[in-house]
Scaffold this active site. Structure first.
Site, PDB file in Angstrom:
ATOM      1  CE  LYS A   1     -37.488  -6.766 -38.661  1.00 16.72           C
ATOM      2  NZ  LYS A   1     -36.874  -6.362 -37.586  1.00 16.72           N
TER       3      LYS A   1
ATOM      4  CB  SER B   1     -33.792 -11.096 -33.849  1.00 19.55           C
ATOM      5  OG  SER B   1     -32.720 -10.386 -34.168  1.00 19.55           O
TER       6      SER B   1
ATOM      7  CB  SER C   1     -33.042  -7.245 -38.860  1.00 19.86           C
ATOM      8  OG  SER C   1     -33.714  -7.312 -37.933  1.00 19.86           O
TER       9      SER C   1
END
Length: 167
Positions: free
Chosen positions: A68, A65, A122
């Protein structure tokens, strides 16, 4: 009738004095007894900033996460057209962990949609496509991620790929 009973019960409880021992903050559970499924955890007391619990807090861990988020920052910082169409290519497939994707081979979306998918779902192939289409390709993209991390003061962070899936 049920609502009336609930109201009366709540009113009675509100006026019952609480013993001083119970009014204090609850005791911190023994960390040895905690059963957390996560590999890493860090809990600090918000008032004193004291460590309450740590599990693998200093372990090197790829966090997809956060990766990203950095992918999005580097993409936006590059100033590339968000309307430019990007097609999913075999280079965007995850051959390391074999993750699934909603984006099949040849799916074409504007960079802005790939960015949204990378952040909101994601989506690894979307993140990979953003890196692949960066000026200089994926290697240049990852280098830009690491430069950005240093610029942000993230001195113990090192990115190896754009998805957080690296072995």
């Amino acid at each position: 009738m049920n609502r009336r009973f609930t109201f009366v019960f709540a009113a009675v409880i509100a006026f019952v004095p609480v013993p001083a021992a119970m009014a204090q903050a609850p005791a911190v559970p023994d960390p040895a007894t905690l059963k957390l499924a996560s590999a890493n955890a860090l809990v600090l007391d918000a008032t004193s900033n004291e460590l309450v619990y740590a599990k693998g807090a200093n372990d090197v861990t790829p966090i997809a996460s956060l990766t990203k988020l950095m992918t999005a920052i580097v993409t936006i910082d590059a100033g590339l057209s968000l309307d430019e169409p990007i097609a999913i290519d075999t280079e965007d497939f995850d051959y390391v962990k074999g993750t699934r994707s909603r984006l099949g081979m040849g799916v074409e979306l504007p960079r802005r949609e790939m960015l949204r998918l990378a952040l909101m779902a994601s989506e690894n192939r979307a993140a990979a496509s953003l890196a692949r289409t960066y000026p200089g390709g994926t290697d240049a993209f990852v280098a830009a991620m690491n430069r950005k991390a240093r610029a942000l003061g993230m001195t113990r962070t090192r990115y190896a790929d754009q998805t957080g899936l690296t072995a």
